[in-house]
Design an enzyme around this catalytic site. Structure first.
Site, PDB file in Angstrom:
ATOM      1  N   HIS A  71       0.837  -1.197   0.000  1.00 53.04           N
ATOM      2  CA  HIS A  71       0.000   0.000   0.000  1.00 53.04           C
ATOM      3  C   HIS A  71       0.879   1.257   0.000  1.00 53.04           C
ATOM      4  CE1 HIS A  71      -3.614   2.365   1.363  1.00 53.04           C
ATOM      5  NE2 HIS A  71      -2.639   3.168   1.790  1.00 53.04           N
ATOM      6  N   GLU A  72       1.858   1.282   0.900  1.00 50.97           N
ATOM      7  CA  GLU A  72       2.739   2.451   0.996  1.00 50.97           C
ATOM      8  C   GLU A  72       3.621   2.588  -0.242  1.00 50.97           C
ATOM      9  OE1 GLU A  72       1.915   4.522   3.207  1.00 50.97           O
ATOM     10  OE2 GLU A  72       0.674   3.101   4.298  1.00 50.97           O
ATOM     11  N   HIS A  75       1.750   4.464  -2.932  1.00 45.28           N
ATOM     12  CA  HIS A  75       1.874   5.913  -2.747  1.00 45.28           C
ATOM     13  C   HIS A  75       3.230   6.393  -3.261  1.00 45.28           C
ATOM     14  CE1 HIS A  75      -1.758   6.531  -0.396  1.00 45.28           C
ATOM     15  NE2 HIS A  75      -1.382   5.662   0.521  1.00 45.28           N
TER      16      HIS A  75
END
Length: 159
Positions: A71-72, A75
């Site tokens: 998820h990170e 980003h």
């Protein structure tokens, strides 16, 4: 991946996931952050670093932490490419689905308990009768009613 609680181990793990699932290198820093309380991790826009909550490892294991890392990294890679890196962006949602990252991290048991704490303080406006419930004590000399700006008094303390 066994957790040795070192930032170097986390750094190598994130670099491996980035190369394997994104086909791109992770060129910044990764670290554990025990101060994170309600989130699994975060991507820092200015430094491009990634921080991961070690409490997620303890509560949910390596598989959940790997989904948080993905998820990170979504980003991270989208931001560096100048594409939509925010949760609401289509690019972010598409990439997250492709790599199998988690949209939301699992809640930690301690957080659930903290959020269901009962209200202990009750405030009453002397002018309009508005009642307020608070978990923390409020200085009634410093604050006024949000509805009519009247004087507040401490009505009761529930134990």
């Amino acid at each position: 991946m066994t957790n040795n609680w070192s930032n170097d181990g986390l750094q190598r793990w994130i670099e491996q996931i980035s190369a394997r699932d994104f086909g791109k290198p992770f060129r910044h820093y990764a670290r554990w952050n025990t101060r994170l309380s309600s989130t699994g991790g975060r991507y820092l826009l200015k430094s491009h670093d990634i921080e991961i909550n070690p409490k997620q490892w303890e509560a949910n294991g390596a598989e959940e932490v790997e989904r948080i890392i993905k998820h990170e990294l979504c980003h991270y890679h989208l931001h560096l490419e100048g594409r939509g890196y925010q949760h609401r962006d289509a690019d972010f949602k598409r990439l997250l689905a492709e790599v199998g990252g988690s949209r939301y991290c699992k809640a930690l048991p301690a957080i659930r308990k903290k959020r269901t704490e009962p209200y202990r303080y009750f405030l009453l406006c002397q002018a309009c009768g508005q009642r307020y419930r608070r978990k923390r004590k409020v200085d009634v000399k410093k604050y006024v009613c949000g509805k009519c700006r009247g004087k507040l008094t401490l009505e009761a303390i529930a134990e």
